[in-house]
Design a protein around this motif. Sequence first.
Motif: not given
Length: 470
Positions: A261-270, A385-387, A409-414, A424-427
């Motif tokens: 779900e976190a990954r899907a939410l990251g996709r939606a945010t992008a 904010g999401m993290l 969750c944080r990793a999957a979201y990014c 990737d925001p982590r870059t």
Amino acid sequence: MSEAMPEAPTRSAVTGSPGLLASLDPLLREWLPRQRWFAGKGRPVTGFSLVAATELLPADGKLGLYHLLVRAHQPLEPVQGTVPHPGDCYQLLIGVREALPPRLAPALIGHVHEGPLAGRTVYEALYDPRPAEVILEALRTSARIGQLRFERREEIRPDLVPRVVTAEQSNSSVVYGDTFILKLLRRVLPGTNPDLELPLALAREGCSRVPPPTAWITAEPPSGAEEPYVLGVLQPFVQGASDGWELALRELAKGEDFSAEARALGRATAEVHTALARALPTVTLGHHQLQSMVAGMTERLEAAAQAVPTLRPYAPGLHSAFEALADLAREGHTWTAQRVHGDLHLGQCLRSPSGQWWLIDFEGEPAKPLAERRMAQPVVRDVAGMLRSFDYAAHSAGGPPAPEWAAACRAAYCSGYAEVGGRDPRTEPVLLRAYETDKAVYEVLYEARHRPDWLPVPLSAVRRLATGDS
């Protein structure tokens, strides 16, 4: 059952109604500070002034209805650098009856003893189906009533039964027949409100991650010296949707993995960020803008450390997060900035029964000035904010903290964000750490003032961020 559907109201503005406001004054002083959406808690209300009053249903009938814009005057907190202002303006819908039926008892404001409403009972009208129907009918017919303007983009059915949303919110909402939801802004400001501006822009781009505005309400300022006030937005209701925060807590309590779900939410945010970048201008943040950003973050940290002693040991490490960003600015590094959500967390997301994620509530942080909420920001602001929201959920499910769950969750979201956004925001660790730190500092101050029992949650993040750990 609601009463018969009213015709579109045709009443006009109640211009210069000092008697009306004076009669409500003692009741509003007691009632208004108790409301979840009242922004001035902890400071006494010293008086009210009327910005606008519109009679939507005649008060001398069985049921009266007033729409009021009222400015509440309060002494300002002694914060250095605060600019005095005339008081926050609130949108009120005041119902008027001889007596309230038992079903409306929770909506009671009080009994009026003098003035034009003497002998009547006034109450929060949104709890009453008929006043809510009056608002929808005005939207359906694109009515103009006094200074109120009701506008729509699409057709609206006339037979939708309203129900007020009773969950605690910083505004008020009414659902109409599981078809639409009307969000009424309570603390209102003149100017373009991003809660209407951004969903409209996204609708023009065909973005399917944000419910498109169907209709909205504005008010023309009485003096003509200010911009109109945005009062409310009607959008499609996502039937059967789960609140992202509640869904995350349920899954965590059951020991279920939330990474998909976190990954899907990251996709939606992008997807939303990409659409906003197409719809509205982007800017480049250079040395001057970045230095100004760092100065603001530093100032907020210093103020929070002054107010919350437990933050002080970590202040030097937190300062290093901002200094690292300032160093990059001095080296000539730049970032692209664009319009973003501005207050993104799990509670601002809905998951439909089909599994689609939606982003809602683009108002931004209500305590900040409107101009600041509409400024272009790096997209990492929303990501941070999401993290932080995943971290809060990991400490809030009723069991022991679950840092591994939050980290997954944080990793999957990014990762999900990178799949759509291309980066990737982590870059961008320096920028991400600075924004996460700024958010955690805000959380420490908020919890210390309002929910001291929650203070360990942001402090755990502060300890991590002060050492530069990811």
